[in-house]
Scaffold this active site. Structure first.
Site, PDB file in Angstrom:
ATOM      1  N   ASP A 239       0.871  -1.173   0.000  1.00  0.00           N
ATOM      2  CA  ASP A 239       0.000   0.000   0.000  1.00  0.00           C
ATOM      3  C   ASP A 239       0.911   1.227   0.000  1.00  0.00           C
ATOM      4  O   ASP A 239       1.583   1.515   1.001  1.00  0.00           O
ATOM      5  CB  ASP A 239      -0.882  -0.032   1.240  1.00  0.00           C
ATOM      6  CG  ASP A 239      -1.832   1.161   1.340  1.00  0.00           C
ATOM      7  OD1 ASP A 239      -1.472   2.254   0.867  1.00  0.00           O
ATOM      8  OD2 ASP A 239      -2.918   1.003   1.911  1.00  0.00           O
ATOM      9  N   LYS A 278      -4.725  10.543  -0.680  1.00  0.00           N
ATOM     10  CA  LYS A 278      -3.813  11.135   0.294  1.00  0.00           C
ATOM     11  C   LYS A 278      -2.802  12.063  -0.373  1.00  0.00           C
ATOM     12  O   LYS A 278      -2.597  13.191   0.077  1.00  0.00           O
ATOM     13  CB  LYS A 278      -3.086  10.029   1.070  1.00  0.00           C
ATOM     14  CG  LYS A 278      -4.006   8.972   1.638  1.00  0.00           C
ATOM     15  CD  LYS A 278      -5.059   9.550   2.575  1.00  0.00           C
ATOM     16  CE  LYS A 278      -5.930   8.459   3.170  1.00  0.00           C
ATOM     17  NZ  LYS A 278      -6.973   8.983   4.071  1.00  0.00           N
TER      18      LYS A 278
END
Length: 484
Positions: A239, A278
């Protein structure tokens, strides 16, 4: 009668619909609910809860807003973009717009310093990183099989990996004694424990940069992870959704860079999850990406993406934005500078009252060390402290236990989802709370009573004013410094 009807309604539903697999009973989500019921507003609700549990990057919106004003044609819902409306609005297959996949692959390379290139044909769309992780789990494991995940880890993984897939999570215990570093020994221990319980391990999932730690994996640790999964013949899911939030040294090293220089690695075992939520602050656009080096996974994930496609309008706009190399370069530099400045400001405020944190160089949060504020070193004491912070200090910070941390007293606190004034108020609340605890400890050591009249006699008028100020919701705190 109402209760009986409700019970009957539940019986008519699937176990998935009536179960608690989503994990909403976690303190992580409870903090969000506390904020939702009493949100801070500088004028309408100045005593409300400040949201410090949301890892959102709002510091870089200025760059995006400027680009949008200068490029109105990027949206099909403007006069300048209306000519593109029909071609974008009609049916698009699940491969995605070619210009979108090209732009995303190019952006992923630039985020990683152009040290590695990405193939647009391996870019698979998903509805945010949540959908991407679930799709990868569906592709790699069957119900009852498991992934190794280093702790502490993002609470949403319990939902993303497990809820609908039936896949399990086996924690890999990482400890503060070595700054929560992932080691081969910890991996082997977790793997062996899983074997003893007849749990089949299908992969290892790591988050780099780490959520919640804010640290980045160095090349040596990534090489250790690659060697481990190769030896066990299991998958490695990386990730990397915080890749462009790294604002200081050590810099970010992608798993894609590591395998470029490792001819012994079986690339069929390597998969990357990415998103723009993000790095660019676009969680509402739901742009998730699966990038796999396994052809079968790419093919299956692309078919499954039909259940969570990125809208063609969003694809069109993102393609236009990320194809602007000048914008991308300035955004990456400017965003890192803003994150670094906010990090310095926030940590300076914490240092003034003796609050430590895990040294990190990425992410939108800190792994804050409040162990010294615990009454005792237990989970119960951590939860008691958390309830005071949520309900009385009025800050939504997330307790380490909600990230499955085995050591009480650590908290994740987000610093990039608010403006400077709100951040200043947050620091003021933290400072007042800690100073009050110190005063309470001092008074207890000297066997002073807790009555308000005694406080008035023993404290200066300035100190009493600070304790009882509107910025300090706590008249007194039950938390005392740990004695063991």
């Amino acid at each position: 009668m109402v209760l009986q009807s409700s019970n009957n309604a539940k019986k008519l539903l699937a176990k998935l619909a009536t179960g608690n697999g989503h994990g909403e009973d976690s303190p992580y989500f409870d903090g969000w609910k506390a904020y939702d019921s009493d949100p801070f507003h500088p004028t309408l609700n100045p005593r409300g809860v400040i949201q410090m549990g949301l890892a959102e990057n709002q510091l870089s919106f200025g760059f995006v807003e400027k680009w949008m004003r200068n490029n109105p044609q990027a949206s099909i819902c403007t006069a300048e973009g209306i000519d593109e409306f029909k071609d974008v609005a009609i049916f698009q297959d699940y491969h995605g717009l070619p210009e979108f996949r090209n732009a995303v692959a190019n952006f992923m390379g630039k985020v990683r310093g152009d040290r590695v290139k990405f193939d647009p044909d391996r870019v698979v769309m998903s509805g945010g990183a949540t959908g991407a992780h679930e799709t990868v789990a569906f592709c790699l494991a069957d119900p009852g099989e498991a992934f190794l995940v280093p702790v502490p880890y993002y609470p949403g993984f319990d939902r993303d990996l497990r809820w609908r897939t039936g896949v399990e999570i086996v924690p890999v215990i990482c400890e503060s004694s070595n700054n929560f570093r992932l080691t081969r020994e910890a991996l082997e221990t977790a793997y062996e424990e899983a074997q003893k319980s007849d749990t089949k391990i299908k992969g290892l999932l790591i988050t780099n940069p780490s959520n919640p730690l804010g640290t980045v994996y160095d090349r040596e640790t990534l090489e250790t992870a690659v060697a481990f999964i190769n030896d066990k013949n299991i998958h490695l899911v990386c990730d990397e959704i915080y890749a462009a939030t790294v604002f200081a040294e050590p810099g970010f090293v992608s798993i894609s860079e590591v395998i470029e220089n490792d001819p012994s690695c079986d690339r069929n075992l390597i998969h990357v999850v990415y998103s723009l939520s993000k790095d660019m602050g676009f969680p509402g656009l739901r742009v998730g990406i699966i990038y796999s080096y396994n052809d079968a996974v790419v093919s299956c994930a692309r078919k499954m993406s039909s259940f969570g496609l990125v809208s063609s309008q969003t694809q069109h706009m993102i393609a236009s934005m990320l194809s602007d190399d000048e914008f991308v370069e300035s955004f990456l530099v400017g965003s890192a500078e803003k994150l670094a400045a906010r990090h310095r400001s926030f940590t300076k405020g914490l240092a003034q009252v003796g609050i430590g944190y895990l040294q990190g160089s990425g992410g939108l949060f800190l792994w804050m060390d409040l162990r010294h504020l615990l009454k005792e070193k237990t989970l119960e004491a951590e939860m008691a402290l958390w309830r005071v912070i949520i309900n009385e200090v009025k800050l939504n910070v997330s307790p380490g236990s909600s990230f499955h941390c085995s050591e009480p007293g650590w908290f994740r606190v987000c610093f990039a989802n608010m403006d400077d004034k709100t951040m200043d108020i947050s620091i003021t609340r933290i400072r007042t709370f800690v100073l009050q605890n110190k005063e309470a400890t001092k008074i207890k050591k000297h066997k002073f009573c807790w009555r308000q009249s005694s406080l008035e006699l023993r404290l200066s008028s300035r100190r009493l004013e600070d304790i009882m100020s509107p910025h300090s919701p706590l008249p007194q705190s039950p938390m005392l410094r740990a004695t063991t």
